[in-house]
Motif scaffolding. Structure first.
Motif, PDB file in Angstrom:
ATOM      1  N   UNK A   1     -35.883  27.258 -31.252  1.00  0.00           N
ATOM      2  CA  UNK A   1     -36.440  27.008 -29.874  1.00  0.00           C
ATOM      3  C   UNK A   1     -36.930  25.703 -29.828  1.00  0.00           C
ATOM      4  N   UNK A   2     -36.356  24.747 -28.834  1.00  0.00           N
ATOM      5  CA  UNK A   2     -36.737  23.315 -29.237  1.00  0.00           C
ATOM      6  C   UNK A   2     -37.485  22.827 -27.745  1.00  0.00           C
ATOM      7  N   UNK A   3     -37.631  23.784 -26.893  1.00  0.00           N
ATOM      8  CA  UNK A   3     -38.253  23.224 -25.510  1.00  0.00           C
ATOM      9  C   UNK A   3     -39.760  23.214 -25.658  1.00  0.00           C
ATOM     10  N   UNK A   4     -40.392  22.440 -24.918  1.00  0.00           N
ATOM     11  CA  UNK A   4     -42.037  22.402 -24.961  1.00  0.00           C
ATOM     12  C   UNK A   4     -42.685  23.548 -24.753  1.00  0.00           C
ATOM     13  N   UNK A   5     -42.196  24.430 -23.868  1.00  0.00           N
ATOM     14  CA  UNK A   5     -42.674  25.930 -23.631  1.00  0.00           C
ATOM     15  C   UNK A   5     -42.516  26.577 -24.888  1.00  0.00           C
ATOM     16  N   UNK A   6     -41.630  26.841 -25.117  1.00  0.00           N
ATOM     17  CA  UNK A   6     -41.218  27.601 -26.448  1.00  0.00           C
ATOM     18  C   UNK A   6     -42.010  27.188 -27.684  1.00  0.00           C
ATOM     19  N   UNK A   7     -42.167  25.934 -27.814  1.00  0.00           N
ATOM     20  CA  UNK A   7     -43.136  25.432 -28.963  1.00  0.00           C
ATOM     21  C   UNK A   7     -44.431  25.831 -29.006  1.00  0.00           C
ATOM     22  N   UNK A 143     -35.850  14.439 -13.507  1.00  0.00           N
ATOM     23  CA  UNK A 143     -37.175  13.968 -13.578  1.00  0.00           C
ATOM     24  C   UNK A 143     -37.904  13.974 -14.683  1.00  0.00           C
ATOM     25  N   UNK A 144     -37.455  14.905 -15.523  1.00  0.00           N
ATOM     26  CA  UNK A 144     -37.911  15.178 -16.843  1.00  0.00           C
ATOM     27  C   UNK A 144     -38.974  16.502 -16.919  1.00  0.00           C
ATOM     28  N   UNK A 145     -38.663  17.369 -16.122  1.00  0.00           N
ATOM     29  CA  UNK A 145     -39.282  18.719 -16.157  1.00  0.00           C
ATOM     30  C   UNK A 145     -38.834  19.188 -17.639  1.00  0.00           C
ATOM     31  N   UNK A 146     -40.060  20.003 -18.206  1.00  0.00           N
ATOM     32  CA  UNK A 146     -39.813  20.711 -19.381  1.00  0.00           C
ATOM     33  C   UNK A 146     -39.167  21.923 -19.216  1.00  0.00           C
ATOM     34  N   UNK A 147     -39.412  22.522 -18.160  1.00  0.00           N
ATOM     35  CA  UNK A 147     -38.837  23.926 -17.874  1.00  0.00           C
ATOM     36  C   UNK A 147     -38.782  24.191 -16.231  1.00  0.00           C
ATOM     37  N   UNK A 171     -30.943  24.460 -18.313  1.00  0.00           N
ATOM     38  CA  UNK A 171     -32.546  24.266 -18.507  1.00  0.00           C
ATOM     39  C   UNK A 171     -33.129  25.480 -18.594  1.00  0.00           C
ATOM     40  N   UNK A 172     -34.165  25.678 -19.798  1.00  0.00           N
ATOM     41  CA  UNK A 172     -34.946  26.763 -19.850  1.00  0.00           C
ATOM     42  C   UNK A 172     -35.683  27.107 -18.679  1.00  0.00           C
ATOM     43  N   UNK A 173     -36.061  28.390 -18.549  1.00  0.00           N
ATOM     44  CA  UNK A 173     -36.716  28.722 -17.164  1.00  0.00           C
ATOM     45  C   UNK A 173     -37.475  29.764 -17.376  1.00  0.00           C
ATOM     46  N   UNK A 199     -33.896  41.892 -17.987  1.00  0.00           N
ATOM     47  CA  UNK A 199     -33.240  42.050 -19.408  1.00  0.00           C
ATOM     48  C   UNK A 199     -31.726  42.201 -19.261  1.00  0.00           C
ATOM     49  N   UNK A 200     -31.359  42.378 -17.766  1.00  0.00           N
ATOM     50  CA  UNK A 200     -29.807  42.649 -18.061  1.00  0.00           C
ATOM     51  C   UNK A 200     -29.232  41.284 -17.361  1.00  0.00           C
ATOM     52  N   UNK A 201     -29.879  40.126 -17.224  1.00  0.00           N
ATOM     53  CA  UNK A 201     -29.310  38.972 -16.864  1.00  0.00           C
ATOM     54  C   UNK A 201     -28.665  38.109 -18.204  1.00  0.00           C
ATOM     55  N   UNK A 202     -27.572  37.655 -17.773  1.00  0.00           N
ATOM     56  CA  UNK A 202     -26.732  36.779 -18.824  1.00  0.00           C
ATOM     57  C   UNK A 202     -27.484  35.661 -19.385  1.00  0.00           C
ATOM     58  N   UNK A 203     -28.531  35.193 -18.368  1.00  0.00           N
ATOM     59  CA  UNK A 203     -29.256  33.975 -18.796  1.00  0.00           C
ATOM     60  C   UNK A 203     -30.680  34.384 -18.390  1.00  0.00           C
ATOM     61  N   UNK A 204     -31.324  35.039 -19.357  1.00  0.00           N
ATOM     62  CA  UNK A 204     -32.714  35.587 -18.850  1.00  0.00           C
ATOM     63  C   UNK A 204     -33.862  34.590 -19.144  1.00  0.00           C
ATOM     64  N   UNK A 205     -35.011  34.643 -18.474  1.00  0.00           N
ATOM     65  CA  UNK A 205     -36.022  33.706 -18.498  1.00  0.00           C
ATOM     66  C   UNK A 205     -36.803  33.673 -19.873  1.00  0.00           C
ATOM     67  N   UNK A 206     -37.263  32.557 -20.242  1.00  0.00           N
ATOM     68  CA  UNK A 206     -38.245  32.630 -21.458  1.00  0.00           C
ATOM     69  C   UNK A 206     -39.413  33.570 -21.256  1.00  0.00           C
ATOM     70  N   UNK A 207     -40.082  33.508 -19.895  1.00  0.00           N
ATOM     71  CA  UNK A 207     -40.993  34.416 -19.630  1.00  0.00           C
ATOM     72  C   UNK A 207     -40.990  34.882 -18.259  1.00  0.00           C
ATOM     73  N   UNK A 208     -41.355  36.131 -17.714  1.00  0.00           N
ATOM     74  CA  UNK A 208     -41.161  36.632 -16.379  1.00  0.00           C
ATOM     75  C   UNK A 208     -42.660  37.168 -15.857  1.00  0.00           C
ATOM     76  N   UNK A 209     -42.646  37.405 -14.806  1.00  0.00           N
ATOM     77  CA  UNK A 209     -44.014  38.014 -14.223  1.00  0.00           C
ATOM     78  C   UNK A 209     -44.089  38.140 -12.918  1.00  0.00           C
ATOM     79  N   UNK A 210     -45.426  38.045 -12.412  1.00  0.00           N
ATOM     80  CA  UNK A 210     -45.604  38.046 -11.007  1.00  0.00           C
ATOM     81  C   UNK A 210     -46.591  36.866 -10.481  1.00  0.00           C
ATOM     82  N   UNK A 211     -46.559  36.462  -9.344  1.00  0.00           N
ATOM     83  CA  UNK A 211     -47.407  35.424  -8.711  1.00  0.00           C
ATOM     84  C   UNK A 211     -47.740  35.963  -7.216  1.00  0.00           C
ATOM     85  N   UNK A 212     -48.665  35.226  -6.585  1.00  0.00           N
ATOM     86  CA  UNK A 212     -49.136  35.510  -5.365  1.00  0.00           C
ATOM     87  C   UNK A 212     -49.447  36.969  -4.956  1.00  0.00           C
ATOM     88  N   UNK A 213     -48.867  37.637  -4.274  1.00  0.00           N
ATOM     89  CA  UNK A 213     -49.106  38.964  -3.864  1.00  0.00           C
ATOM     90  C   UNK A 213     -50.376  39.088  -2.893  1.00  0.00           C
TER      91      UNK A 213
END
Length: 339
Positions: A1-7, A143-147, A171-173, A199-213
């Motif tokens: 893992x080499x992206x900034x968030x993973x590190x 523009x240089x986003x890490x994720x 891009x990682x996401x 968990x069934x995605x071919x390109x799963x995210x580094x992290x998942x969750x909930x926002x707002x609500x």
């Protein structure tokens, strides 16, 4: 893992994300109905100030001002041909702030929903959604986003389209959904449904969750729902600062910094790894959240009763999964919510 968030995730057992974008921009003069993304070009200093306020308050991750930066949303402002450009600028401004922070800070390229409904109920096709998300992803990447950071999604079809688009961009996401209808998203997705989808995605995210609500209590119940599914993927909790109330011509969120500090620690103890705020969360909230996460020891996983006793009642009797049938009855009072 080499992206900034993973590190960062490899070396830390929790990370703090940022707070509200819209609420802070309204305080800077953004008017209702305006496109925040146009401020990336018109008021770059204000956007840098927004980003820096999160960094100065202790955030390890901040989201770019690009939530509505896809062609479908920008079309409402006659700027649909500027999706790549405005997203690129939002990330460039973020890069300026992160690179001068004096520590590792992750620039997360915010990607919100298109605002359209998928066929057959609406006009949005899978291929068009992928195209729009890919265009925005390329802008954030340039523009240089890490994720990339997908947020406030309700439809599983839209989440899947974004995952495909982000894969095309290389891009990682990360990706969150908004659970605001009796523990479900507007399109009926439960916390258990989301874990199965991720968990069934071919390109799963580094992290998942909930926002707002609908408030911090509901969001933590959703986090517990994620944890119950046994996923080992890092979980994101980005809850609102209390409940919105109309006061003297403005929408005010009634969650105090002390309440959000309690929320942050409870989110960590519930099982979240990336913890931040959403609507109404200001720098003063983030400062107390960071202090609480650094100074309060990790405790046992909170019960539903402990969550409501500390943060206030749930907005619905259950979260739709069937695993919380004994949840406390909905209520809206809290010793800390006032003020």
């Amino acid at each position: 893992m080499t992206d900034a968030l993973s590190r960062l995730l490899e070396t830390r057992d929790w990370l703090m994300a940022d707070g509200a974008t819209g609420t802070n921009l309204f305080n800077m003069g953004l008017q209702s109905g305006d496109a925040p993304e146009l401020w990336n070009e018109a008021h770059p200093d204000r956007i840098r100030t927004l980003y820096k306020s999160a960094v100065d308050a202790g955030s390890d991750i901040f989201l770019t001002n690009s939530f509505g930066g896809n062609a479908s949303r920008l079309k409402l402002h006659g700027a649909e041909k500027r999706a790549h450009e405005l997203s690129r600028i939002s990330a460039e401004l973020g890069r300026d702030v992160a690179d001068t922070a004096g520590r590792t800070v992750v620039v997360a390229g915010s990607v919100g929903p298109t605002g359209d409904i998928f066929e057959p109920l609406g006009p949005l096709t899978h291929s068009l959604a992928v195209e729009m998300f890919h265009e925005q992803a390329e802008g954030l990447k340039d523009g240089g986003a890490d994720v990339l950071w997908l947020e406030t999604i309700s439809a599983p079809e839209e989440y899947r389209a974004a995952a495909e688009a982000f894969g095309l961009a290389g891009m990682p996401w990360c990706g969150t959904m908004s659970f605001d209808t009796a523990g479900r998203t507007m399109m009926g997705v439960t916390s258990a449904d989301m874990v199965a989808m991720v968990e069934g995605l071919d390109n799963p995210p580094l992290a998942f969750g909930a926002n707002c609500g609908t408030g911090a209590s509901d969001l933590l119940r959703t986090v517990l729902g994620f944890v119950a599914q046994g996923s080992e993927r890092p979980i994101i909790a980005k809850g609102n600062a209390g409940i919105p109330k109309y006061h003297e011509g403005h929408i005010h969120y009634d969650g105090t910094p002390a309440l959000m500090a309690d929320y942050a620690v409870m989110a960590r103890d519930c099982g979240a790894t990336i913890i931040g705020g959403c609507c109404g969360t200001m720098p003063e909230h983030l400062e107390q959240m960071r202090e609480a996460l650094e100074t309060r020891p990790r405790g046992p996983r909170p019960t539903l009763d402990q969550i409501t006793d500390t943060l206030g009642g749930f907005s619905s009797a259950n979260d739709g999964t069937g695993d919380d049938a004994d949840a406390p009855a909905p209520r809206r009072s809290s010793r800390r919510r006032r003020g």
